[in-house]
Design a protein around this motif. Structure first.
Motif, PDB file in Angstrom:
ATOM      1  N   LEU A  64       0.824  -1.207   0.000  1.00 16.00           N
ATOM      2  CA  LEU A  64       0.000   0.000   0.000  1.00 16.00           C
ATOM      3  C   LEU A  64       0.860   1.260   0.000  1.00 16.00           C
ATOM      4  N   TYR A  65       2.020   1.194   0.617  1.00 14.86           N
ATOM      5  CA  TYR A  65       2.919   2.345   0.678  1.00 14.86           C
ATOM      6  C   TYR A  65       3.384   2.778  -0.713  1.00 14.86           C
ATOM      7  N   LYS A  66       3.366   1.855  -1.660  1.00 19.12           N
ATOM      8  CA  LYS A  66       3.818   2.166  -3.016  1.00 19.12           C
ATOM      9  C   LYS A  66       2.889   3.143  -3.726  1.00 19.12           C
ATOM     10  N   ASP A  67       1.650   3.249  -3.253  1.00 18.60           N
ATOM     11  CA  ASP A  67       0.725   4.220  -3.837  1.00 18.60           C
ATOM     12  C   ASP A  67       0.879   5.535  -3.086  1.00 18.60           C
ATOM     13  N   GLU A  68       1.541   6.498  -3.712  1.00 16.12           N
ATOM     14  CA  GLU A  68       1.852   7.756  -3.040  1.00 16.12           C
ATOM     15  C   GLU A  68       0.624   8.625  -2.807  1.00 16.12           C
ATOM     16  N   ASP A  69      -0.508   8.288  -3.443  1.00 18.17           N
ATOM     17  CA  ASP A  69      -1.724   9.083  -3.275  1.00 18.17           C
ATOM     18  C   ASP A  69      -2.506   8.709  -2.023  1.00 18.17           C
ATOM     19  N   LEU A  70      -2.167   7.594  -1.411  1.00 16.49           N
ATOM     20  CA  LEU A  70      -2.902   7.141  -0.233  1.00 16.49           C
ATOM     21  C   LEU A  70      -2.403   7.834   1.027  1.00 16.49           C
ATOM     22  N   THR A  71      -3.337   8.298   1.851  1.00 12.56           N
ATOM     23  CA  THR A  71      -2.969   8.857   3.147  1.00 12.56           C
ATOM     24  C   THR A  71      -2.748   7.724   4.140  1.00 12.56           C
ATOM     25  N   GLU A  72      -2.183   8.069   5.294  1.00 12.78           N
ATOM     26  CA  GLU A  72      -1.961   7.057   6.332  1.00 12.78           C
ATOM     27  C   GLU A  72      -3.277   6.435   6.777  1.00 12.78           C
ATOM     28  N   ALA A  73      -4.317   7.270   6.909  1.00  6.73           N
ATOM     29  CA  ALA A  73      -5.624   6.761   7.340  1.00  6.73           C
ATOM     30  C   ALA A  73      -6.205   5.810   6.303  1.00  6.73           C
ATOM     31  N   GLU A  74      -6.073   6.156   5.023  1.00  3.67           N
ATOM     32  CA  GLU A  74      -6.584   5.291   3.960  1.00  3.67           C
ATOM     33  C   GLU A  74      -5.823   3.971   3.914  1.00  3.67           C
ATOM     34  N   MET A  75      -4.514   4.038   4.102  1.00  2.00           N
ATOM     35  CA  MET A  75      -3.712   2.814   4.125  1.00  2.00           C
ATOM     36  C   MET A  75      -4.147   1.902   5.270  1.00  2.00           C
ATOM     37  N   SER A 156      -5.654   1.636 -15.892  1.00  2.65           N
ATOM     38  CA  SER A 156      -5.276   2.127 -14.569  1.00  2.65           C
ATOM     39  C   SER A 156      -3.785   1.966 -14.331  1.00  2.65           C
ATOM     40  N   THR A 157      -3.173   3.002 -13.770  1.00  2.00           N
ATOM     41  CA  THR A 157      -1.760   2.929 -13.409  1.00  2.00           C
ATOM     42  C   THR A 157      -1.587   2.921 -11.899  1.00  2.00           C
ATOM     43  N   SER A 158      -2.689   2.772 -11.167  1.00  2.00           N
ATOM     44  CA  SER A 158      -2.623   2.798  -9.709  1.00  2.00           C
ATOM     45  C   SER A 158      -1.863   1.594  -9.184  1.00  2.00           C
ATOM     46  N   ASN A 159      -1.111   1.796  -8.108  1.00  2.00           N
ATOM     47  CA  ASN A 159      -0.379   0.713  -7.466  1.00  2.00           C
ATOM     48  C   ASN A 159      -1.094   0.178  -6.243  1.00  2.00           C
ATOM     49  N   ILE A 160      -2.378   0.567  -6.064  1.00  2.00           N
ATOM     50  CA  ILE A 160      -3.106   0.075  -4.894  1.00  2.00           C
ATOM     51  C   ILE A 160      -3.111  -1.449  -4.916  1.00  2.00           C
ATOM     52  N   TRP A 161      -2.789  -2.032  -3.785  1.00  2.00           N
ATOM     53  CA  TRP A 161      -2.662  -3.491  -3.712  1.00  2.00           C
ATOM     54  C   TRP A 161      -3.185  -3.977  -2.375  1.00  2.00           C
ATOM     55  N   PRO A 162      -4.075  -4.971  -2.366  1.00  2.00           N
ATOM     56  CA  PRO A 162      -4.778  -5.576  -3.491  1.00  2.00           C
ATOM     57  C   PRO A 162      -5.658  -4.555  -4.221  1.00  2.00           C
ATOM     58  N   PRO A 163      -6.206  -4.908  -5.385  1.00  2.00           N
ATOM     59  CA  PRO A 163      -6.939  -3.966  -6.212  1.00  2.00           C
ATOM     60  C   PRO A 163      -8.197  -3.427  -5.554  1.00  2.00           C
ATOM     61  N   GLN A 164      -8.710  -2.355  -6.142  1.00  2.00           N
ATOM     62  CA  GLN A 164      -9.817  -1.638  -5.532  1.00  2.00           C
ATOM     63  C   GLN A 164     -11.126  -2.402  -5.557  1.00  2.00           C
ATOM     64  N   ASN A 165     -11.238  -3.437  -6.387  1.00  2.00           N
ATOM     65  CA  ASN A 165     -12.500  -4.165  -6.436  1.00  2.00           C
ATOM     66  C   ASN A 165     -12.614  -5.200  -5.324  1.00  2.00           C
ATOM     67  N   SER A 166     -11.587  -5.324  -4.479  1.00  2.00           N
ATOM     68  CA  SER A 166     -11.706  -6.194  -3.321  1.00  2.00           C
ATOM     69  C   SER A 166     -12.677  -5.565  -2.328  1.00  2.00           C
ATOM     70  N   PRO A 167     -13.368  -6.393  -1.514  1.00  2.00           N
ATOM     71  CA  PRO A 167     -14.298  -5.839  -0.544  1.00  2.00           C
ATOM     72  C   PRO A 167     -13.590  -4.897   0.425  1.00  2.00           C
ATOM     73  N   ILE A 168     -14.118  -3.691   0.599  1.00  2.00           N
ATOM     74  CA  ILE A 168     -13.526  -2.701   1.486  1.00  2.00           C
ATOM     75  C   ILE A 168     -14.581  -2.263   2.494  1.00  2.00           C
ATOM     76  N   PRO A 169     -14.245  -2.221   3.769  1.00  2.00           N
ATOM     77  CA  PRO A 169     -15.220  -1.800   4.762  1.00  2.00           C
ATOM     78  C   PRO A 169     -15.629  -0.351   4.554  1.00  2.00           C
ATOM     79  N   LEU A 170     -16.934  -0.079   4.587  1.00  2.00           N
ATOM     80  CA  LEU A 170     -17.432   1.257   4.309  1.00  2.00           C
ATOM     81  C   LEU A 170     -18.188   1.870   5.478  1.00  2.00           C
TER      82      LEU A 170
END
Length: 265
Positions: A64-75, A156-170
């Protein structure tokens, strides 16, 4: 250490691209404490589970750290979802760990129990082959997620890992727990202040949340065999400097027990 299906286990490990692995730790990783309770003088997975939990946290944090657009809270939120009991239980089923585990015959394989086996497995691989092998194994297991993401977003060039289509708590834990109880015929969660400590200017509250089955949930004792208290449901507790914070922490603990995804506050 002797195992009845050693050939199948070694073949299974090879299919996970692990090559040769000493089976001693693997067998411990796949042994639940209930198996010891049947009179077997063996180790169980709990210490390896502790290590594997940290290994999986590090793997996801690193990626997750590889995606520079993510904040600490999002990570933090993304990582929590990716290594939740529910997600790890899916992996448990996907790679068919169940055929190798040693448990008491009446043990119910809840998401929490399944997740424990997965974490212990990664703990065993860490000691047997190192961190890099754990990282490669995690990437190999989750490859389907990558493939689905690339098909849905080929540009998409995003490095978010795992990908965004994985279940994410909302939703937060209290809302998630409330909806679970409504959908699964449980009574409304009950929050009770059981202790207030500390000085008046710096109080600490302890809150207990209890859930119990409604009239239509007749198999409650079997579903939550490790946590059930006959006639009283199950409960978890949380502590915080405010009552509402303690309630939320108690709800988060309950969601972890059940295997529900939620957004941490």
């Amino acid at each position: 250490m002797y195992v009845d299906n050693e050939y199948e286990l070694r073949s299974w490990l090879r299919n996970l691209n692990l090559g040769y692995v000493s089976l001693d730790l693997i067998i411990v990783a796949f042994t639940h404490r209930s198996f010891k309770g049947m009179g077997h003088d063996v180790g169980d997975y709990e210490r390896l589970e502790f290590v594997g939990d940290s290994v999986l946290d590090l793997i996801n944090a690193e990626q997750l750290y590889k995606d520079e657009d993510l904040t600490e809270a999002e990570m933090t939120e993304l990582r929590k979802g990716y290594v939740s009991n529910k997600q790890l239980a899916i992996i448990f089923d996907a790679i068919d760990i169940e055929r190798f585990i040693r448990v008491a015959n009446n043990l119910n394989l809840t998401p929490k129990v399944k997740a424990g086996f997965v974490e212990a497995f990664f703990g065993a691989i860490y000691f047997a082959k190192g961190y890099k092998a754990c990282l490669n194994l995690w990437e190999f297991i989750t490859e389907d997620f990558f493939t689905a993401h690339r098909q849905e977003s080929p540009q998409s060039t995003s490095n978010i890992w795992p990908p965004q289509n994985s279940p994410i708590p909302l939703k937060n834990a209290k809302t998630t727990l409330q909806e679970f109880c409504q959908n699964q015929f449980f009574d409304t969660p009950i929050y009770k202040l059981i202790k207030k400590s500390g000085p008046d200017h710096e109080p600490m509250f302890t809150v207990r949340v209890t859930i119990k089955p409604g009239e239509n949930k007749i198999d409650f004792e079997n579903v939550f065999d490790e946590y059930a208290f006959k006639g009283r449901g199950i409960y978890t507790e949380g502590m915080g400097p405010k009552k509402k914070i303690a309630e939320m922490i108690a709800a988060e603990e309950m969601c972890d027990v059940i295997g529900l995804l939620y957004t941490s506050t």
